[in-house]
Design an enzyme around this catalytic site. Structure first.
Site, mmCIF file in Angstrom:
data_model
loop_
_atom_site.group_PDB
_atom_site.id
_atom_site.type_symbol
_atom_site.label_atom_id
_atom_site.label_comp_id
_atom_site.label_asym_id
_atom_site.label_seq_id
_atom_site.Cartn_x
_atom_site.Cartn_y
_atom_site.Cartn_z
ATOM 1 N N GLN A 177 -22.368 -7.452 21.046
ATOM 2 C CA GLN A 177 -21.986 -6.043 21.393
ATOM 3 C C GLN A 177 -20.626 -6.059 20.294
ATOM 4 O O GLN A 177 -19.691 -5.178 20.514
ATOM 5 C CB GLN A 177 -21.476 -5.862 22.691
ATOM 6 C CG GLN A 177 -20.475 -6.879 23.391
ATOM 7 C CD GLN A 177 -20.546 -6.392 24.786
ATOM 8 O OE1 GLN A 177 -21.093 -7.041 25.557
ATOM 9 N NE2 GLN A 177 -19.491 -5.787 25.391
ATOM 10 N N GLU A 213 -14.952 2.491 35.505
ATOM 11 C CA GLU A 213 -15.172 3.754 34.954
ATOM 12 C C GLU A 213 -14.311 3.801 33.912
ATOM 13 O O GLU A 213 -14.447 4.764 32.907
ATOM 14 C CB GLU A 213 -14.639 4.962 36.191
ATOM 15 C CG GLU A 213 -15.583 5.241 37.216
ATOM 16 C CD GLU A 213 -15.416 6.391 37.976
ATOM 17 O OE1 GLU A 213 -14.249 6.952 37.809
ATOM 18 O OE2 GLU A 213 -16.188 6.824 38.936
ATOM 19 N N HIS A 271 -11.133 -6.297 37.320
ATOM 20 C CA HIS A 271 -12.192 -6.768 37.672
ATOM 21 C C HIS A 271 -12.199 -7.371 39.062
ATOM 22 O O HIS A 271 -13.208 -7.263 39.735
ATOM 23 C CB HIS A 271 -12.287 -8.174 36.869
ATOM 24 C CG HIS A 271 -12.463 -8.117 35.217
ATOM 25 N ND1 HIS A 271 -11.395 -8.375 34.451
ATOM 26 C CD2 HIS A 271 -13.335 -7.578 34.757
ATOM 27 C CE1 HIS A 271 -11.950 -8.047 33.027
ATOM 28 N NE2 HIS A 271 -13.042 -7.569 33.340
ATOM 29 N N ALA A 274 -11.368 -13.124 30.985
ATOM 30 C CA ALA A 274 -9.944 -12.913 30.750
ATOM 31 C C ALA A 274 -9.569 -11.689 31.819
ATOM 32 O O ALA A 274 -9.342 -10.615 31.906
ATOM 33 C CB ALA A 274 -9.578 -12.117 29.670
ATOM 34 N N LEU A 275 -10.045 -12.058 33.242
ATOM 35 C CA LEU A 275 -10.161 -11.146 34.364
ATOM 36 C C LEU A 275 -8.850 -10.565 34.738
ATOM 37 O O LEU A 275 -7.651 -11.385 34.735
ATOM 38 C CB LEU A 275 -10.585 -11.866 35.684
ATOM 39 C CG LEU A 275 -12.043 -12.456 35.362
ATOM 40 C CD1 LEU A 275 -12.475 -13.043 36.593
ATOM 41 C CD2 LEU A 275 -12.842 -11.799 34.895
#
Ligand code: PAF
Length: 283
Positions: free
Chosen positions: A63, A150, A39, A34-35
């Site tokens: 996860q 980040e 990304h 789902a870029l």
């Protein structure tokens, strides 16, 4: 489209060995697909340090602490491949679940310390899942560099710690959060916001920015945190999971902004959990 899509560790290693033979350095951009532009900025940053960039696409079941979240996660491989190619990536590595976790798989990588609190407190097992799959991706690709956003600031610390502790010879590079024009941090989850929620969402980043300026100006942490939580809920968020000041360097909890820090938040907007963080300069 000519972008190679590779699905097995063996094929991945063959390709990387060929690149190594040409003397290329290799960067990896781990993703769950789902870029979005965030990304793509990681691919660009990878191209700055390496001659070949691998994008990995694996929606990692280990996860997700919430099965509904896993089921709802967007799967858009064809679109993603087109974006990787257009951004200059050299290969999409998209293994299936059996390739990543074959029958009998019994190992977990678990990082202590930096996983405590923040997302670690609210998503039990999440960082074990991340550390396990990312250590495998590092070892499978053999990349020299790994690019991480980040926006997932705690994840960046966890992955750095894991690579250092396991002596994986890879440099983990943190890249700035990419934001929409209105300030909302880019995330694959943004696609799940209703039109109304999307209008509210940028208020999270705005509240963090205001709080950061207040802390740098020397205002007391407790008051700023209480008022910022209030502002986020008043803006239309259902719940603030956490809002904390942590040291930039090692994520240690801080009571004052007496060194470079980050203000980190997770908050629920309807059924969507958003996270964000901003730097706080020392007061
Ligand atoms: O940030 C993500 O998309 C995931 O946590 C990662 C690093 C690709 C591991 O599955």
């Amino acid at each position: 489209m000519t972008l190679p899509i590779v699905r097995t560790v063996a094929d991945l290693r063959d390709t990387v060995a060929g690149w190594r033979g040409e003397g290329a350095r290799v960067a990896v951009v781990p993703t769950m697909g789902a870029l979005h532009a965030g990304h793509l900025s990681l691919i660009e940053a990878g191209l700055d340090v390496a001659q070949r960039v691998i994008v990995t696409l694996f929606v990692n079941p280990r996860q997700f602490n919430n099965p509904g979240d896993l089921a709802a996660y967007p799967r858009t491989e064809q679109d993603d491949a087109v974006k990787v190619e257009a951004a200059g990536g050299h290969l999409l590595y998209a293994p299936d679940g059996d390739e990543m976790y074959p029958e009998g798989f019994a190992t977990a990588v678990s990082v202590a310390g930096v996983t405590e609190g923040l997302c670690g407190a609210f998503r039990p097992g999440h960082f074990d899942g991340v550390s396990t799959v990312v250590s495998k991706l590092f070892l499978q690709t053999g990349a020299d560099y790994a690019m991480f956003g980040e926006k997932d600031f705690q994840q960046l610390h966890v992955v750095r710690r894991m690579a250092r502790d396991l002596d994986i010879p890879i440099r983990v590079i943190g890249c700035p959060t990419v934001r929409e024009a209105d300030g909302l941090a880019m995330s694959s989850r943004n696609a799940r916001l209703s039109e109304e929620e999307r209008a509210v969402a940028p208020r999270l980043a705005h509240a963090l920015t205001v709080a950061s300026a207040r802390l740098t100006a020397g205002e007391g942490l407790d008051r700023v945190l209480v008022e910022t939580r209030g502002a986020i809920v008043d803006a239309g968020f259902r719940e603030v999971e956490y809002l904390e000041l942590r040291a930039e360097e090692d994520l240690a909890p801080l009571a004052t902004a007496d060194r470079p820090a980050r203000l980190l938040v997770a908050a629920w907007l309807g059924t969507v959990r958003l996270i964000d963080n901003v730097p706080v300069a020392a007061a």
